[in-house]
Write a protein that holds these residues in place. Structure first.
Motif, mmCIF file in Angstrom:
data_model
loop_
_atom_site.group_PDB
_atom_site.id
_atom_site.type_symbol
_atom_site.label_atom_id
_atom_site.label_comp_id
_atom_site.label_asym_id
_atom_site.label_seq_id
_atom_site.Cartn_x
_atom_site.Cartn_y
_atom_site.Cartn_z
ATOM 1 N N LEU A 42 0.830 -1.207 0.000
ATOM 2 C CA LEU A 42 0.000 0.000 0.000
ATOM 3 C C LEU A 42 0.864 1.257 0.000
ATOM 4 C CD1 LEU A 42 -2.858 -0.986 2.474
ATOM 5 C CD2 LEU A 42 -3.110 -0.456 0.040
ATOM 6 N N ALA A 43 1.962 1.247 0.759
ATOM 7 C CA ALA A 43 2.868 2.391 0.774
ATOM 8 C C ALA A 43 3.479 2.604 -0.606
ATOM 9 C CB ALA A 43 3.962 2.173 1.815
ATOM 10 N N ARG A 44 3.859 1.515 -1.272
ATOM 11 C CA ARG A 44 4.398 1.621 -2.633
ATOM 12 C C ARG A 44 3.364 2.220 -3.578
ATOM 13 N NH1 ARG A 44 4.280 0.660 -7.666
ATOM 14 N NH2 ARG A 44 2.112 0.064 -7.313
ATOM 15 N N ARG A 45 2.119 1.754 -3.440
ATOM 16 C CA ARG A 45 1.054 2.271 -4.303
ATOM 17 C C ARG A 45 0.859 3.769 -4.109
ATOM 18 N NH1 ARG A 45 -4.539 -0.714 -3.623
ATOM 19 N NH2 ARG A 45 -3.224 -2.447 -4.332
ATOM 20 N N HIS A 46 0.886 4.173 -2.845
ATOM 21 C CA HIS A 46 0.725 5.594 -2.539
ATOM 22 C C HIS A 46 1.877 6.409 -3.137
ATOM 23 C CE1 HIS A 46 -0.391 9.125 -0.062
ATOM 24 N NE2 HIS A 46 0.912 9.326 -0.008
ATOM 25 N N ALA A 47 3.116 5.948 -2.929
ATOM 26 C CA ALA A 47 4.280 6.669 -3.444
ATOM 27 C C ALA A 47 4.258 6.721 -4.965
ATOM 28 C CB ALA A 47 5.565 6.008 -2.952
ATOM 29 N N SER A 48 3.902 5.604 -5.607
ATOM 30 C CA SER A 48 3.861 5.564 -7.064
ATOM 31 C C SER A 48 2.839 6.543 -7.619
ATOM 32 C CB SER A 48 3.546 4.142 -7.533
ATOM 33 O OG SER A 48 3.488 4.080 -8.939
ATOM 34 N N ALA A 49 1.667 6.603 -6.981
ATOM 35 C CA ALA A 49 0.629 7.528 -7.435
ATOM 36 C C ALA A 49 1.082 8.978 -7.312
ATOM 37 C CB ALA A 49 -0.656 7.301 -6.635
ATOM 38 N N GLU A 50 1.768 9.303 -6.224
ATOM 39 C CA GLU A 50 2.241 10.674 -6.024
ATOM 40 C C GLU A 50 3.366 11.024 -7.002
ATOM 41 O OE1 GLU A 50 0.911 12.942 -4.329
ATOM 42 O OE2 GLU A 50 -0.520 11.773 -3.139
ATOM 43 N N LEU A 51 4.242 10.060 -7.279
ATOM 44 C CA LEU A 51 5.310 10.301 -8.256
ATOM 45 C C LEU A 51 4.724 10.525 -9.643
ATOM 46 C CD1 LEU A 51 7.882 7.584 -7.096
ATOM 47 C CD2 LEU A 51 8.141 10.059 -6.845
ATOM 48 N N THR A 52 3.722 9.732 -9.992
ATOM 49 C CA THR A 52 3.060 9.892 -11.290
ATOM 50 C C THR A 52 2.392 11.253 -11.376
ATOM 51 O OG1 THR A 52 2.698 7.512 -11.488
ATOM 52 C CG2 THR A 52 1.288 8.946 -12.821
ATOM 53 N N ARG A 53 1.713 11.643 -10.311
ATOM 54 C CA ARG A 53 1.035 12.936 -10.282
ATOM 55 C C ARG A 53 2.030 14.078 -10.414
ATOM 56 N NH1 ARG A 53 -1.630 11.990 -5.928
ATOM 57 N NH2 ARG A 53 -3.410 11.082 -7.012
ATOM 58 N N ALA A 54 3.231 13.879 -9.894
ATOM 59 C CA ALA A 54 4.262 14.917 -9.970
ATOM 60 C C ALA A 54 5.042 14.862 -11.278
ATOM 61 C CB ALA A 54 5.224 14.760 -8.793
ATOM 62 N N GLY A 55 4.723 13.912 -12.150
ATOM 63 C CA GLY A 55 5.405 13.821 -13.433
ATOM 64 C C GLY A 55 6.789 13.209 -13.351
ATOM 65 N N ILE A 56 7.055 12.430 -12.314
ATOM 66 C CA ILE A 56 8.374 11.811 -12.140
ATOM 67 C C ILE A 56 8.322 10.385 -12.673
ATOM 68 C CG2 ILE A 56 10.095 11.059 -10.446
ATOM 69 C CD1 ILE A 56 9.123 13.383 -8.654
ATOM 70 N N ARG A 57 9.098 10.118 -13.715
ATOM 71 C CA ARG A 57 9.122 8.784 -14.299
ATOM 72 C C ARG A 57 9.775 7.809 -13.320
ATOM 73 N NH1 ARG A 57 12.230 8.648 -19.526
ATOM 74 N NH2 ARG A 57 13.644 9.980 -18.348
ATOM 75 N N HIS A 58 9.180 6.654 -13.201
ATOM 76 C CA HIS A 58 9.716 5.703 -12.232
ATOM 77 C C HIS A 58 9.320 4.274 -12.583
ATOM 78 C CE1 HIS A 58 5.629 6.569 -10.831
ATOM 79 N NE2 HIS A 58 5.647 5.372 -10.234
ATOM 80 N N ASP A 59 10.099 3.329 -12.101
ATOM 81 C CA ASP A 59 9.813 1.909 -12.191
ATOM 82 C C ASP A 59 9.819 1.346 -10.777
ATOM 83 O OD1 ASP A 59 9.903 1.927 -15.056
ATOM 84 O OD2 ASP A 59 12.099 1.872 -14.936
ATOM 85 N N THR A 60 9.160 0.203 -10.603
ATOM 86 C CA THR A 60 9.160 -0.485 -9.317
ATOM 87 C C THR A 60 9.952 -1.775 -9.429
ATOM 88 O OG1 THR A 60 7.013 0.423 -8.645
ATOM 89 C CG2 THR A 60 7.737 -1.616 -7.563
ATOM 90 N N ALA A 61 10.812 -2.026 -8.456
ATOM 91 C CA ALA A 61 11.549 -3.292 -8.385
ATOM 92 C C ALA A 61 10.821 -4.218 -7.423
ATOM 93 C CB ALA A 61 12.980 -3.050 -7.909
#
Length: 297
Positions: A42-61
């Protein structure tokens, strides 16, 4: 409005000249020998959503033990990232230290984590830590608390019989239980293993019959190969999928027929199609109404 940890993280990521080109999102769900807990995910999901909203490209390991075939710490190329972010869990131990070593050329941040020992190399290896606890700063709310979540699936109580040697070579318990649990593993539900055995000296077991009745009454349905999985569930109005594990039928089938309960599967007729049919029925209005008629409450 952002929570305190997320707001501090985005501020750290947006520092002049340090905005990430591509970020690798990690956590204890990433470590091969780590744990992917519900809170971590759930913490990963929250962080990923916020990064996406901020326009920060990211991948999850992901840990290959939890998500085989997905990007992992072993397959992620360090040169493809300029920033590594770890969320949730403690910044402690050899796996976190190994993360620093593999991604030593990256800027490494931690957010929503517990700092067990600020002097531990696992903690000092980060360029910045936004802790949820363990530092002089006041404790912050965990990232999992505000993560988006979908509709909650049903809770399935699972009551299995492993004994009944009195049935001799008619026993099909091992094969039936294996087929049943394999099928359950593929259902979107919260599985609650329950034992009808009572004990006063084992906290994992109910100590009274009323405690067991309370347990099955809070399930959305019960899947059982035991007579006393069927009877207590029905008396609390909980729908049951009853599977008779004895070839030719025995007490489970006899009791289901005695009370007129339709969701009965014989050992020789066990299949995913039949189980899926009764699963849908048990969770439907018709199944709940049928079970309610058996309730003694």
């Amino acid at each position: 409005m952002h929570d305190e940890v997320t707001a501090a993280l985005l501020c750290a990521l947006r520092q002049p000249g340090r905005s990430p080109g591509r970020l690798l999102l990690t956590g204890w769900f990433s470590f091969r020998d780590g744990e992917a807990t519900a809170g971590d995910v759930l913490a990963r999901r929250h962080a990923s959503a916020e990064l996406t909203r901020a326009g920060i490209r990211h991948d999850t390991a992901w840990s290959p033990g939890f998500r085989p075939g997905e990007l992992s710490l072993e397959t992620a190329r360090p040169e493809a990232y300029d920033t590594v972010l770890i969320v949730c869990g403690p910044v402690h131990g050899p796996q976190v230290i190994a993360l620093h070593a593999r991604f030593r050329a990256c800027r490494r941040l931690a957010a929503g984590v517990s700092v067990v020992d600020p002097a531990d190399p696992a903690a000092t290896g980060f360029h910045e830590i936004i802790a949820r606890d363990g530092t002089a700063a006041p404790a912050r709310r965990d990232l999992a608390a505000t993560a988006a979540a979908g509709p909650l699936p049903p809770v399935a109580g699972v009551v299995l019989s492993h004994g009944q040697g009195e049935y001799g070579d008619r026993r099909r318990h091992e094969a039936v239980n294996a087929r049943l649990t394999g099928w359950l593993a593929g259902k979107d539900c919260a599985r609650l293993s329950a034992d009808t055995r009572l004990a006063a000296d084992d906290w994992r077991l109910c100590a009274t019959a009323e405690q067991f009745l309370a347990l099955v009454s809070r399930c959305d349905l019960v899947v059982t190969t035991r007579l006393h999985g069927l009877v207590p569930a029905l008396r609390t109005g909980t729908p049951v999928i009853a599977v008779d594990p004895v070839a030719g039928g025995a007490e489970v089938g006899a009791q289901a027929r005695a009370v007129g309960w339709p969701a009965l599967v014989d050992a020789g007729a066990l299949s995913e199609e039949v189980l899926d049919h009764w699963w849908r029925w048990a969770l439907s209005g018709a199944g709940r109404l049928a079970a309610a008629r058996h309730s003694v409450r």
